[in-house]
Design an enzyme around this catalytic site. Sequence first.
Site, PDB file in Angstrom:
ATOM      1  N   ARG A   1       0.847  -1.046   0.123  1.00  0.00           N
ATOM      2  CA  ARG A   1      -0.237  -0.218   0.189  1.00  0.00           C
ATOM      3  C   ARG A   1       0.701   1.074   0.589  1.00  0.00           C
ATOM      4  O   ARG A   1       2.190   1.361   0.491  1.00  0.00           O
ATOM      5  CB  ARG A   1      -1.157  -0.074   1.429  1.00  0.00           C
TER       6      ARG A   1
ATOM      7  N   HIS B   1      -1.324   0.157  -9.142  1.00  0.00           N
ATOM      8  CA  HIS B   1      -1.540  -0.514  -8.963  1.00  0.00           C
ATOM      9  C   HIS B   1      -2.038  -1.979  -9.300  1.00  0.00           C
ATOM     10  O   HIS B   1      -2.964  -2.000  -9.350  1.00  0.00           O
ATOM     11  CB  HIS B   1      -2.974   0.149  -7.786  1.00  0.00           C
TER      12      HIS B   1
HETATM   13  N1  LIG Z   1      -0.446  -4.228  -4.543  1.00  0.00           N
HETATM   14  C1  LIG Z   1      -1.658  -4.803  -5.113  1.00  0.00           C
HETATM   15  O1  LIG Z   1      -1.802  -5.116  -6.542  1.00  0.00           O
HETATM   16  C2  LIG Z   1      -1.719  -5.451  -4.228  1.00  0.00           C
HETATM   17  C3  LIG Z   1      -1.700  -5.637  -3.301  1.00  0.00           C
HETATM   18  N2  LIG Z   1      -2.350  -6.198  -1.805  1.00  0.00           N
HETATM   19  C4  LIG Z   1      -1.377  -5.841  -0.227  1.00  0.00           C
HETATM   20  O2  LIG Z   1      -0.752  -7.377   0.520  1.00  0.00           O
HETATM   21  C5  LIG Z   1      -0.343  -7.496   1.512  1.00  0.00           C
HETATM   22  C6  LIG Z   1      -0.354  -8.681   2.062  1.00  0.00           C
HETATM   23  O3  LIG Z   1      -1.416  -9.090   1.502  1.00  0.00           O
HETATM   24  P1  LIG Z   1      -1.667 -10.698   2.301  1.00  0.00           P
HETATM   25  O4  LIG Z   1      -0.340 -11.352   1.908  1.00  0.00           O
HETATM   26  O5  LIG Z   1      -2.056 -12.185   1.753  1.00  0.00           O
HETATM   27  O6  LIG Z   1      -2.177 -10.819   4.056  1.00  0.00           O
HETATM   28  P2  LIG Z   1      -1.415 -11.447   4.795  1.00  0.00           P
HETATM   29  O7  LIG Z   1      -2.052 -11.061   5.791  1.00  0.00           O
HETATM   30  O8  LIG Z   1      -1.639 -13.265   4.698  1.00  0.00           O
HETATM   31  O9  LIG Z   1       0.408 -10.987   6.004  1.00  0.00           O
HETATM   32  C7  LIG Z   1       0.400  -9.588   6.163  1.00  0.00           C
HETATM   33  C8  LIG Z   1       2.138 -10.049   6.813  1.00  0.00           C
HETATM   34  O10 LIG Z   1       2.203  -9.080   7.509  1.00  0.00           O
HETATM   35  C9  LIG Z   1       2.510  -9.725   8.861  1.00  0.00           C
HETATM   36  N3  LIG Z   1       2.431  -7.760   9.830  1.00  0.00           N
HETATM   37  C10 LIG Z   1       1.339  -7.408  10.021  1.00  0.00           C
HETATM   38  N4  LIG Z   1       1.375  -6.813  10.725  1.00  0.00           N
HETATM   39  C11 LIG Z   1       2.842  -6.645  11.453  1.00  0.00           C
HETATM   40  C12 LIG Z   1       3.516  -5.399  12.391  1.00  0.00           C
HETATM   41  N5  LIG Z   1       3.031  -4.251  12.376  1.00  0.00           N
HETATM   42  N6  LIG Z   1       4.809  -5.834  11.733  1.00  0.00           N
HETATM   43  C13 LIG Z   1       5.036  -6.648  11.637  1.00  0.00           C
HETATM   44  N7  LIG Z   1       4.722  -7.833  10.145  1.00  0.00           N
HETATM   45  C14 LIG Z   1       3.302  -7.616  10.015  1.00  0.00           C
HETATM   46  C15 LIG Z   1       1.968 -10.624   9.216  1.00  0.00           C
HETATM   47  O11 LIG Z   1       2.647 -10.928  10.468  1.00  0.00           O
HETATM   48  C16 LIG Z   1       1.586 -11.441   8.345  1.00  0.00           C
HETATM   49  O12 LIG Z   1       2.657 -11.678   7.955  1.00  0.00           O
HETATM   50  C17 LIG Z   1      -2.712  -7.090   1.364  1.00  0.00           C
HETATM   51  O13 LIG Z   1      -2.818  -6.158   2.701  1.00  0.00           O
HETATM   52  C18 LIG Z   1      -2.415  -5.419   0.640  1.00  0.00           C
HETATM   53  O14 LIG Z   1      -2.614  -4.569   1.575  1.00  0.00           O
HETATM   54  C19 LIG Z   1      -2.615  -7.347  -1.807  1.00  0.00           C
HETATM   55  C20 LIG Z   1      -2.567  -7.996  -3.225  1.00  0.00           C
HETATM   56  C21 LIG Z   1      -2.833  -7.034  -4.460  1.00  0.00           C
HETATM   57  O1  LIG Z   2      -6.344  -7.095  -3.348  1.00  0.00           O
HETATM   58  C1  LIG Z   2      -6.155  -6.353  -3.202  1.00  0.00           C
HETATM   59  O2  LIG Z   2      -6.114  -5.938  -2.156  1.00  0.00           O
HETATM   60  C2  LIG Z   2      -5.506  -5.210  -4.130  1.00  0.00           C
HETATM   61  O3  LIG Z   2      -4.383  -3.982  -3.894  1.00  0.00           O
HETATM   62  C3  LIG Z   2      -5.445  -5.245  -5.469  1.00  0.00           C
HETATM   63  O4  LIG Z   2      -5.550  -4.902  -6.417  1.00  0.00           O
END
Ligand SMILES: NC(=O)C1=CN([C@@H]2O[C@H](COP(=O)(O)OP(=O)(O)OC[C@H]3O[C@@H](n4cnc5c(N)ncnc54)[C@H](O)[C@@H]3O)[C@@H](O)[C@H]2O)C=CC1
Ligand SMILES: O=C(O)C(=O)CO
EC number: 1.1.1.79
Length: 312
Positions: A227, A275
Amino acid sequence: MEIIFYHPTFDTPYWIAELSKQLPGANVREWKRGDNQHADYALVWHPPVEMLQGRDLKAVFALGAGVDSILSKLKANPEMLPESIPLFRLEDTGMGLQMQEYAVSQVLHWFRRFDDYQAQQQKSEWQPLADYQREDFTIGIMGAGVLGSKVAESLLAWGFPVRCWSRSHKAWPNVKSFAGADELGEFLRETRVLINLLPNTSETVGIINLNLLNQLQDHSYLLNLARGVHVVEDELLQALNSHKLKGAMLDVFSREPLPQESPLWQHPRVVMTPHIAAVTRPQEAIAYIARTITGLERGDHVSGQVDRQRGY
Ligand SMILES: NC(=O)C1=CN([C@@H]2O[C@H](COP(=O)(O)OP(=O)(O)OC[C@H]3O[C@@H](n4cnc5c(N)ncnc54)[C@H](O)[C@@H]3O)[C@@H](O)[C@H]2O)C=CC1
Ligand SMILES: O=C(O)C(=O)CO
């Protein structure tokens, strides 16, 4: 079973047709303003408050991986979704592979010095450069969750040293794991390519600031796949201009679309995408939602539920 669906940009008829195929007992309908009829499940992205408020739902599914936008709306409108109604998010559903493609292609681009060769080409300069070595190219992944683990796997396969930082330690083969604020400095010290895959929470906003970037190896790189609000953009520019950072690739920004006046557009060592690092793949997402609803109906334990207190 009644399911309501709302997404501002998706192909709603396709989603409804596919969901209906995979959940034969369900009646799936597009939610439209004024629809107060009963629903068991709601599938949403940026939902209007009135879609969810006052409903006796069994669960809500966010049609993406990050739930920051729905949780911030909930903060302003707590009555939109009582705590008793579980909120689910998409876990991987094809996004892991897209993140792997993105991360591997950019890490190899930097590792093979294609950024330097591009700069040389602009000056019509023919000059082979010294190779970088993998041992000097440690990849540090912040956020060792569903997507972070996939990215780690793919970069290990290319022979890079990989480390991760998250809330708790991970026992991933060949990945050095660091956890919590106490170990952040140690995690950063040897990191040459920092990849951000953290969720957007009150603890992670602004985490990638000058103080953090200054703890990386000299001439490091930043890949922000999570993000925009994680990065303090002015401080990122300072780190680039001091050459602490050699390059940055950004998929996400604190304001999207990135305002025309942002100096990031023109910076010679910044590359960006709008994005698109990983988008929701309808087939995989629909299969996951259908599987999860079937599991919930049977009373099984299912994964993907958001912890609203934690914020992800
Ligand atoms: N740019 C894009 O197109 C996309 C971006 N995303 C972003 O990717 C992020 C991650 O997705 P997932 O891997 O599915 O999430 P997830 O919930 O599986 O993994 C999050 C990780 O962050 C760690 N974490 C959370 N808060 C923390 C903190 N304060 N200190 C240290 N570690 C911390 C957790 O321990 C976990 O390992 C999403 O929340 C989303 O914002 C997701 C999909 C697409
Ligand atoms: O799934 C999400 O969180 C995304 O950012 C998709 O682009």
